[in-house]
Design a protein around this motif. Structure first.
Motif, PDB file in Angstrom:
ATOM      1  N   ALA A  70       0.846  -1.199   0.000  1.00 39.59           N
ATOM      2  CA  ALA A  70       0.000   0.000   0.000  1.00 39.59           C
ATOM      3  C   ALA A  70       0.875   1.239   0.000  1.00 39.59           C
ATOM      4  O   ALA A  70       1.967   1.252   0.579  1.00 39.59           O
ATOM      5  N   VAL A  71       0.400   2.279  -0.669  1.00 39.43           N
ATOM      6  CA  VAL A  71       1.071   3.566  -0.690  1.00 39.43           C
ATOM      7  C   VAL A  71       0.010   4.663  -0.601  1.00 39.43           C
ATOM      8  O   VAL A  71      -1.180   4.430  -0.838  1.00 39.43           O
ATOM      9  N   ALA A  72       0.463   5.868  -0.261  1.00 36.79           N
ATOM     10  CA  ALA A  72      -0.433   7.021  -0.198  1.00 36.79           C
ATOM     11  C   ALA A  72       0.289   8.239  -0.751  1.00 36.79           C
ATOM     12  O   ALA A  72       1.525   8.328  -0.688  1.00 36.79           O
ATOM     13  N   LEU A  73      -0.481   9.153  -1.293  1.00 36.60           N
ATOM     14  CA  LEU A  73       0.083  10.409  -1.780  1.00 36.60           C
ATOM     15  C   LEU A  73      -0.927  11.526  -1.572  1.00 36.60           C
ATOM     16  O   LEU A  73      -2.142  11.293  -1.497  1.00 36.60           O
ATOM     17  N   GLY A  74      -0.423  12.745  -1.484  1.00 36.81           N
ATOM     18  CA  GLY A  74      -1.273  13.915  -1.317  1.00 36.81           C
ATOM     19  C   GLY A  74      -0.953  14.965  -2.363  1.00 36.81           C
ATOM     20  O   GLY A  74       0.181  15.046  -2.853  1.00 36.81           O
ATOM     21  N   GLN A  75      -1.951  15.755  -2.692  1.00 36.35           N
ATOM     22  CA  GLN A  75      -1.778  16.823  -3.682  1.00 36.35           C
ATOM     23  C   GLN A  75      -2.526  18.065  -3.202  1.00 36.35           C
ATOM     24  O   GLN A  75      -3.716  18.009  -2.890  1.00 36.35           O
ATOM     25  N   LEU A  76      -1.831  19.174  -3.146  1.00 37.35           N
ATOM     26  CA  LEU A  76      -2.426  20.461  -2.784  1.00 37.35           C
ATOM     27  C   LEU A  76      -2.336  21.385  -3.990  1.00 37.35           C
ATOM     28  O   LEU A  76      -1.263  21.559  -4.572  1.00 37.35           O
ATOM     29  N   THR A  77      -3.458  21.962  -4.391  1.00 31.56           N
ATOM     30  CA  THR A  77      -3.489  22.866  -5.539  1.00 31.56           C
ATOM     31  C   THR A  77      -4.022  24.225  -5.119  1.00 31.56           C
ATOM     32  O   THR A  77      -4.858  24.329  -4.213  1.00 31.56           O
ATOM     33  N   ALA A  78      -3.543  25.262  -5.776  1.00 27.14           N
ATOM     34  CA  ALA A  78      -4.040  26.618  -5.554  1.00 27.14           C
ATOM     35  C   ALA A  78      -3.933  27.384  -6.864  1.00 27.14           C
ATOM     36  O   ALA A  78      -2.961  27.232  -7.601  1.00 27.14           O
ATOM     37  N   ALA A  79      -4.953  28.169  -7.169  1.00 23.25           N
ATOM     38  CA  ALA A  79      -4.979  28.888  -8.443  1.00 23.25           C
ATOM     39  C   ALA A  79      -5.724  30.199  -8.295  1.00 23.25           C
ATOM     40  O   ALA A  79      -6.579  30.360  -7.412  1.00 23.25           O
ATOM     41  N   THR A  80      -5.392  31.125  -9.174  1.00 27.26           N
ATOM     42  CA  THR A  80      -6.118  32.388  -9.222  1.00 27.26           C
ATOM     43  C   THR A  80      -6.278  32.815 -10.674  1.00 27.26           C
ATOM     44  O   THR A  80      -5.414  32.554 -11.509  1.00 27.26           O
ATOM     45  N   THR A  81      -7.425  33.436 -10.980  1.00 27.88           N
ATOM     46  CA  THR A  81      -7.632  34.098 -12.270  1.00 27.88           C
ATOM     47  C   THR A  81      -8.117  35.514 -11.995  1.00 27.88           C
ATOM     48  O   THR A  81      -8.869  35.750 -11.045  1.00 27.88           O
ATOM     49  N   VAL A  82      -7.667  36.447 -12.817  1.00 29.57           N
ATOM     50  CA  VAL A  82      -7.987  37.855 -12.615  1.00 29.57           C
ATOM     51  C   VAL A  82      -8.520  38.440 -13.916  1.00 29.57           C
ATOM     52  O   VAL A  82      -7.856  38.363 -14.960  1.00 29.57           O
ATOM     53  N   ASP A  83      -9.729  39.005 -13.852  1.00 27.93           N
ATOM     54  CA  ASP A  83     -10.273  39.767 -14.976  1.00 27.93           C
ATOM     55  C   ASP A  83      -9.645  41.155 -14.907  1.00 27.93           C
ATOM     56  O   ASP A  83     -10.000  41.973 -14.052  1.00 27.93           O
ATOM     57  N   LEU A  84      -8.706  41.421 -15.790  1.00 33.90           N
ATOM     58  CA  LEU A  84      -7.940  42.659 -15.693  1.00 33.90           C
ATOM     59  C   LEU A  84      -8.781  43.888 -15.995  1.00 33.90           C
ATOM     60  O   LEU A  84      -8.510  44.972 -15.465  1.00 33.90           O
ATOM     61  N   GLY A  85      -9.821  43.743 -16.815  1.00 32.05           N
ATOM     62  CA  GLY A  85     -10.701  44.876 -17.087  1.00 32.05           C
ATOM     63  C   GLY A  85     -11.453  45.312 -15.854  1.00 32.05           C
ATOM     64  O   GLY A  85     -11.628  46.508 -15.603  1.00 32.05           O
ATOM     65  N   GLU A  86     -11.896  44.349 -15.051  1.00 35.69           N
ATOM     66  CA  GLU A  86     -12.628  44.671 -13.826  1.00 35.69           C
ATOM     67  C   GLU A  86     -11.685  45.036 -12.692  1.00 35.69           C
ATOM     68  O   GLU A  86     -11.989  45.917 -11.883  1.00 35.69           O
ATOM     69  N   ALA A  87     -10.547  44.380 -12.618  1.00 36.07           N
ATOM     70  CA  ALA A  87      -9.629  44.602 -11.499  1.00 36.07           C
ATOM     71  C   ALA A  87      -8.796  45.860 -11.657  1.00 36.07           C
ATOM     72  O   ALA A  87      -8.474  46.519 -10.659  1.00 36.07           O
ATOM     73  N   LEU A  88      -8.432  46.217 -12.899  1.00 35.39           N
ATOM     74  CA  LEU A  88      -7.505  47.326 -13.090  1.00 35.39           C
ATOM     75  C   LEU A  88      -8.103  48.497 -13.859  1.00 35.39           C
ATOM     76  O   LEU A  88      -8.106  49.630 -13.370  1.00 35.39           O
ATOM     77  N   SER A  89      -8.625  48.235 -15.062  1.00 32.97           N
ATOM     78  CA  SER A  89      -9.088  49.339 -15.899  1.00 32.97           C
ATOM     79  C   SER A  89     -10.025  48.822 -16.980  1.00 32.97           C
ATOM     80  O   SER A  89      -9.758  47.755 -17.560  1.00 32.97           O
ATOM     81  N   PRO A  90     -11.111  49.564 -17.293  1.00 29.14           N
ATOM     82  CA  PRO A  90     -11.991  49.163 -18.399  1.00 29.14           C
ATOM     83  C   PRO A  90     -11.258  49.056 -19.732  1.00 29.14           C
ATOM     84  O   PRO A  90     -11.722  48.357 -20.637  1.00 29.14           O
ATOM     85  N   ALA A  91     -10.118  49.729 -19.843  1.00 30.34           N
ATOM     86  CA  ALA A  91      -9.345  49.632 -21.081  1.00 30.34           C
ATOM     87  C   ALA A  91      -8.801  48.224 -21.307  1.00 30.34           C
ATOM     88  O   ALA A  91      -8.402  47.878 -22.423  1.00 30.34           O
ATOM     89  N   LEU A  92      -8.796  47.399 -20.247  1.00 31.74           N
ATOM     90  CA  LEU A  92      -8.295  46.034 -20.342  1.00 31.74           C
ATOM     91  C   LEU A  92      -9.420  45.014 -20.413  1.00 31.74           C
ATOM     92  O   LEU A  92      -9.201  43.822 -20.153  1.00 31.74           O
ATOM     93  N   ASP A  93     -10.636  45.431 -20.755  1.00 34.07           N
ATOM     94  CA  ASP A  93     -11.747  44.499 -20.906  1.00 34.07           C
ATOM     95  C   ASP A  93     -11.385  43.411 -21.907  1.00 34.07           C
ATOM     96  O   ASP A  93     -10.851  43.684 -22.986  1.00 34.07           O
ATOM     97  N   GLY A  94     -11.671  42.179 -21.537  1.00 34.79           N
ATOM     98  CA  GLY A  94     -11.347  41.046 -22.387  1.00 34.79           C
ATOM     99  C   GLY A  94     -10.010  40.404 -22.076  1.00 34.79           C
ATOM    100  O   GLY A  94      -9.682  39.363 -22.640  1.00 34.79           O
ATOM    101  N   TRP A  95      -9.253  41.014 -21.162  1.00 35.65           N
ATOM    102  CA  TRP A  95      -7.954  40.461 -20.777  1.00 35.65           C
ATOM    103  C   TRP A  95      -8.077  39.723 -19.440  1.00 35.65           C
ATOM    104  O   TRP A  95      -8.730  40.205 -18.515  1.00 35.65           O
ATOM    105  N   ARG A  96      -7.440  38.554 -19.342  1.00 35.45           N
ATOM    106  CA  ARG A  96      -7.407  37.790 -18.096  1.00 35.45           C
ATOM    107  C   ARG A  96      -5.998  37.274 -17.841  1.00 35.45           C
ATOM    108  O   ARG A  96      -5.236  37.023 -18.768  1.00 35.45           O
ATOM    109  N   PHE A  97      -5.706  37.104 -16.543  1.00 30.77           N
ATOM    110  CA  PHE A  97      -4.433  36.549 -16.094  1.00 30.77           C
ATOM    111  C   PHE A  97      -4.726  35.335 -15.230  1.00 30.77           C
ATOM    112  O   PHE A  97      -5.694  35.329 -14.458  1.00 30.77           O
TER     113      PHE A  97
END
Length: 447
Positions: A70-97
């Motif tokens: 028998a064996v065991a393993l663990g996995q931890l994941t973390a992620a983020t997405t940012v709508d740059l038009g909403e987070a920074l400026s309307p001029a960046l609408d349609g851009w995501r990070f």
């Protein structure tokens, strides 16, 4: 061009900076309220979405394979997405990070217990923290989307949604591709520099995906070197191994929520200037089993085609029954596996219980003609060994959602027939690995 490297302390610091806020405040997509503006995870406002998850796998090999245990393993994941038009400026609408990291700890069940071509767990990898993805995207809704950065092919291409609960790795990134591409291909646990162009609406209707990626995500590992050790932290931004190009056309029905009524995908891939060894012959045309044979014949390029089909046969509220089938084909003269097919079903709301899902899957990977003939040649030269033929994976599991969907418990059973296509068992020279039966339990939680 030589791969670019970043010092380990900077790698770890970057991973911690990305993971800390997400792990502290995120939860998985399964537990997000319907009103959220995020495609996945929790909406923190100002266009910022985060998600994190913990997965723990335990496996016991009951018979066959490399050894019982028998064996065991663990996995931890973390992620983020940012709508740059909403987070920074309307001029960046349609851009995501977007950015994501993964941490793996434990023993790998495939190498330690079974020895199969197919990974017993789709979460197994060398213990290490890794940068998973880092990208910037510009999109025009249902018209065009362009994403570039550190990407993985298996996040969007070759995917069958009805197979998402199956634990064996071949139902995600198929053995047919994993055994054909350098370092297993640009798929978990690897990512590599690349770009993806989506035309139309492949996720909701009809469209086309085109991806261009670095050929070898490990960055020229040495002979006999584990590619994961060569790119341990996912920060070897490799541009070696040629250029991998994949194209996938998608069409199907539409659905406001839940699975689509049907989906069909047709894809093709090629890897240019990657360098691939013949499975049977040397440069002079001699069999590699011949004591007088030289180095293997080299092929500059590789290619393959595939198809994916899914259908929802029945639906009643959150309950549904969905089927999937996939097929992958590539030349047998330079690839170990020339044909792979898999199929299965997902019954959500099984036995009248809305929060439970029964999943079944079967995958057959057939060894190419040249590799089989090499085994015949070896026997003719007095090296008695089994002739490799195919590997068959059968899996059944049952997923139970607890704590409002934030916690999932998934017991399952895998039967692996002809592990590694009847590769030799080192404990019994001349004999193939015995069929393996593996019991598993997955605990998955979102935060």
């Amino acid at each position: 061009m030589m791969p670019r490297r970043i010092a380990p302390p900077l790698r770890l610091a970057a991973a911690l900076l990305l993971a800390a806020p997400a792990a502290a405040r995120a939860q998985t997509a399964d537990s997000v309220p319907a009103a959220t503006a995020c495609e996945e995870g929790r909406d923190l406002g100002s266009g910022v979405c985060v998600n994190a998850g913990l997965l723990v796998d335990g496996f016991a090999n009951l018979r066959g394979g490399v050894r019982r245990g028998a064996v065991a393993l663990g996995q931890l994941t973390a992620a983020t997405t940012v709508d740059l038009g909403e987070a920074l400026s309307p001029a960046l609408d349609g851009w995501r990070f977007g950015a994501s990291v993964v941490g793996i700890y434990g023993r790998q069940p495939t190498a330690n217990l079974v020895g199969s071509l197919a990974a017993v767990s789709n979460a197994e990898a060398l213990s290490a923290p890794r940068l998973s993805a880092l990208w910037l995207e510009r999109s025009w809704e249902d018209v065009l989307s362009l994403r570039a950065g550190q990407l993985a092919v298996d996040t969007e291409f070759t995917v069958a949604e009805a197979a998402e609960n199956l634990v064996n790795g071949t139902f995600g990134w198929p053995v047919g591709l994993a055994t054909s591409l350098p370092s297993g291909g640009v798929a978990y646990p690897f990512a590599a520099p690349g770009a993806r162009l989506a035309l139309g609406a492949p996720d909701k209707g009809t469209g086309l995906r085109i991806g261009v990626f670095s050929g070898d995500p490990a960055g020229r590992p040495g002979e006999g070197t584990d590619p994961q050790r060569h790119n341990r932290f996912g920060t070897t931004f490799s541009f070696s191994g040629g250029t991998f190009l994949i194209v996938e056309a998608v069409t199907g029905g539409t659905a406001e929520d839940g699975p689509r009524p049907w989906t069909a995908k047709l894809g093709a891939w090629t890897l240019r200037r990657g360098g691939f060894d013949s499975q049977r012959l040397d440069s002079a045309g001699l069999s590699l089993a011949d004591p007088d044979a030289g180095p293997p014949r080299r092929f500059a390029n590789n290619q393959g085609v595939y198809g994916v089909g899914e259908a929802t046969l029945w639906r009643e509220g959150p309950r549904n029954l969905a089927l999937f089938a996939r097929a992958f084909a590539q030349p047998g003269d330079r690839n170990l596996v020339s044909l792979q097919t898999d199929a299965g079903l997902a019954w959500r709301g099984a036995f009248g219980r809305d929060d439970e899902t029964l999943s079944l899957g079967a995958s057959l990977a057939r060894i190419g003609r040249d590799a089989r003939r090499l085994d015949q040649d070896a026997a003719a030269f007095g090296d008695a060994r089994p002739e490799r033929d195919h590997e068959l994976v059968l899996e059944a599991n049952y997923d139970v959602a607890l704590a409002g969907g934030g916690l999932h418990l998934r017991p399952g059973l895998q039967w692996l027939l002809h592990p590694a296509a009847r590769a030799i068992d080192d404990r019994e020279p001349g004999r193939p690995l015995k069929n393996a039966v593996v019991a598993g339990l997955r605990l998955q939680a979102g935060f």
